[in-house]
Design an enzyme around this catalytic site. Structure first.
Site, PDB file in Angstrom:
ATOM      1  N   ASP A  23       0.826  -1.218   0.000  1.00 10.86           N
ATOM      2  CA  ASP A  23       0.000   0.000   0.000  1.00 10.86           C
ATOM      3  C   ASP A  23       0.860   1.267   0.000  1.00 10.86           C
ATOM      4  O   ASP A  23       1.980   1.265   0.497  1.00 10.86           O
ATOM      5  CB  ASP A  23      -0.900  -0.035   1.250  1.00 10.86           C
ATOM      6  CG  ASP A  23      -2.081   0.910   1.121  1.00 10.86           C
ATOM      7  OD1 ASP A  23      -2.314   1.459   0.015  1.00 10.86           O
ATOM      8  OD2 ASP A  23      -2.778   1.121   2.128  1.00 10.86           O
ATOM      9  N   HIS A  40       2.827   2.999  -8.857  1.00 10.86           N
ATOM     10  CA  HIS A  40       2.682   1.549  -9.072  1.00 10.86           C
ATOM     11  C   HIS A  40       3.924   0.992  -9.782  1.00 10.86           C
ATOM     12  O   HIS A  40       4.366  -0.114  -9.495  1.00 10.86           O
ATOM     13  CB  HIS A  40       1.426   1.241  -9.885  1.00 10.86           C
ATOM     14  CG  HIS A  40       0.149   1.628  -9.178  1.00 10.86           C
ATOM     15  ND1 HIS A  40      -0.103   1.296  -7.872  1.00 10.86           N
ATOM     16  CD2 HIS A  40      -0.943   2.326  -9.606  1.00 10.86           C
ATOM     17  CE1 HIS A  40      -1.296   1.763  -7.515  1.00 10.86           C
ATOM     18  NE2 HIS A  40      -1.824   2.398  -8.549  1.00 10.86           N
ATOM     19  N   LEU A 134      10.924 -20.798  -3.750  1.00 10.12           N
ATOM     20  CA  LEU A 134       9.981 -19.815  -3.189  1.00 10.12           C
ATOM     21  C   LEU A 134       8.691 -19.909  -3.990  1.00 10.12           C
ATOM     22  O   LEU A 134       8.719 -19.918  -5.220  1.00 10.12           O
ATOM     23  CB  LEU A 134      10.554 -18.386  -3.306  1.00 10.12           C
ATOM     24  CG  LEU A 134       9.609 -17.272  -2.841  1.00 10.12           C
ATOM     25  CD1 LEU A 134       9.549 -17.224  -1.306  1.00 10.12           C
ATOM     26  CD2 LEU A 134      10.040 -15.906  -3.371  1.00 10.12           C
TER      27      LEU A 134
HETATM   28  C1  FPP Z   1      -2.104   0.013  -3.266  1.00  7.61           C
HETATM   29  O1  FPP Z   1      -1.622   1.334  -3.258  1.00  7.61           O
HETATM   30  C2  FPP Z   1      -1.503  -0.692  -4.386  1.00  7.61           C
HETATM   31  C3  FPP Z   1      -2.197  -1.254  -5.386  1.00  7.61           C
HETATM   32  C4  FPP Z   1      -3.663  -1.220  -5.480  1.00  7.61           C
HETATM   33  C5  FPP Z   1      -1.506  -1.921  -6.501  1.00  7.61           C
HETATM   34  C6  FPP Z   1      -0.293  -2.714  -6.132  1.00  7.61           C
HETATM   35  C7  FPP Z   1       0.351  -3.151  -7.364  1.00  7.61           C
HETATM   36  C8  FPP Z   1       1.655  -3.108  -7.630  1.00  7.61           C
HETATM   37  C9  FPP Z   1       2.690  -2.673  -6.667  1.00  7.61           C
HETATM   38  C10 FPP Z   1       2.081  -3.548  -8.961  1.00  7.61           C
HETATM   39  C11 FPP Z   1       3.037  -4.655  -8.882  1.00  7.61           C
HETATM   40  C12 FPP Z   1       2.449  -5.981  -8.926  1.00  7.61           C
HETATM   41  C13 FPP Z   1       2.862  -6.942  -9.754  1.00  7.61           C
HETATM   42  C14 FPP Z   1       2.485  -8.320  -9.508  1.00  7.61           C
HETATM   43  C15 FPP Z   1       3.699  -6.683 -10.920  1.00  7.61           C
HETATM   44  P1  FPP Z   1      -2.636   2.544  -3.479  1.00  7.61           P
HETATM   45  O2  FPP Z   1      -2.682   2.848  -4.935  1.00  7.61           O
HETATM   46  O3  FPP Z   1      -3.959   2.233  -2.869  1.00  7.61           O
HETATM   47  O4  FPP Z   1      -1.906   3.681  -2.708  1.00  7.61           O
HETATM   48  P2  FPP Z   1      -2.583   4.888  -1.930  1.00  7.61           P
HETATM   49  O5  FPP Z   1      -3.339   4.292  -0.771  1.00  7.61           O
HETATM   50  O6  FPP Z   1      -1.410   5.693  -1.487  1.00  7.61           O
HETATM   51  O7  FPP Z   1      -3.464   5.612  -2.896  1.00  7.61           O
END
Ligand code: FPP
Length: 246
Positions: A23, A40, A134
């Site tokens: 997150d 991301h 893993l």
């Molecule tokens: C939450 O942060 C994150 C996500 C919803 C996406 C997580 C995905 C990745 C890190 C991409 C990598 C994954 C793979 C498998 C390649 P948020 O966007 O909710 O952050 P915020 O709360 O600060 O808005």
């Protein structure tokens, strides 16, 4: 600075299964005046060192929450961007992950993914299926409630009788079938909620919450989380010293 590999041998206890709620990507990007997708992307760059850190520490299962069933409600551009990021990640990392002995699994409903990406996920699972160093599970289009609904539907379809429904049997109908429950769940960015992640499997997980945004969560931070886990007294509802599993 990354910790030397030797440090990983000093943990008093290694979690067999770590699950991570990655997150804070959006806030990381906003703090830099960048579009959310850049967060991301940055949050994908650090995955390699987290995977490597788990291998070095001897963690056997790593589960990452990459896209929830609720994330479809985000702006189209972000959803499409997240799909492309997954595709790119597989294109770029698959050979190395395979060579490192990583087995790739998917948790969630693959059928909602665009066919091209779905094929790539399936291909990555096929070619890594005999690896065992893993087990990397990517939760994508995953929701804990959806998983339970899916399990119940499947049990009914298969005519499972009420007296045969046990916790073990339910576990066999979940996407995490044959996987141990997470020992340690890490959530970055300081939020203290479960967000529909592994809600059945997290029953006795230890939590580690850090204010660090996911793109800044590195191997050193991972090792801090593992060290913290080593200090926990897991009682599983019992009391200390009564042969509790750990
Ligand atoms: C939450 O942060 C994150 C996500 C919803 C996406 C997580 C995905 C990745 C890190 C991409 C990598 C994954 C793979 C498998 C390649 P948020 O966007 O909710 O952050 P915020 O709360 O600060 O808005």
């Amino acid at each position: 600075m990354l910790l030397p590999l030797a440090m990983s041998n000093n943990f008093s206890k290694i979690p067999q299964h770590i699950a991570i709620i990655m997150d804070g990507n959006g806030r990381w990007a906003e703090a830099r005046g960048l579009p959310r997708l850049e967060g991301h992307k940055a949050g994908t760059e650090n995955l390699r060192q987290i995977i490597q850190g788990c291998v070095d520490a001897g963690v056997k299962y790593l589960t990452i929450y990459a896209f929830s069933t609720e994330n479809w409600g985000r702006p189209r551009e972000e959803v499409e961007g997240l799909i492309s990021i997954l595709e790119l990640f597989l294109d770029r990392e698959l050979d190395e992950l395979c060579a490192e002995g990583v087995k790739i699994c998917h948790l969630g409903r693959l059928e909602a993914m665009p066919l091209k990406v779905r094929r790539k996920v399936e291909h990555s699972m096929e070619i890594t299926c005999s690896n065992s160093r893993l087990i990397l599970s990517v939760a994508w289009n995953y929701g804990g409630r959806d998983e339970i609904v899916y399990a119940i539907q499947k049990m009914i379809r298969e005519n499972v009788q009420p007296q045969d429904v046990t916790e073990e049997l339910v576990g066999q109908y979940l996407f995490t079938k044959d996987m141990p429950d997470p020992d340690l769940i890490i959530r970055t960015s300081g939020e203290m909620r479960i967000s529909n992640f592994l809600i059945w499997q997290a029953a006795y997980a230890e939590w580690y919450i850090t204010p660090t945004f996911w793109p800044d969560f590195n191997k050193e931070e991972l090792f801090k989380a593992i060290a913290s886990y080593g200090q926990r007294d897991r009682r599983f509802g019992k009391i200390s010293g009564l042969n509790n599993e750990d």
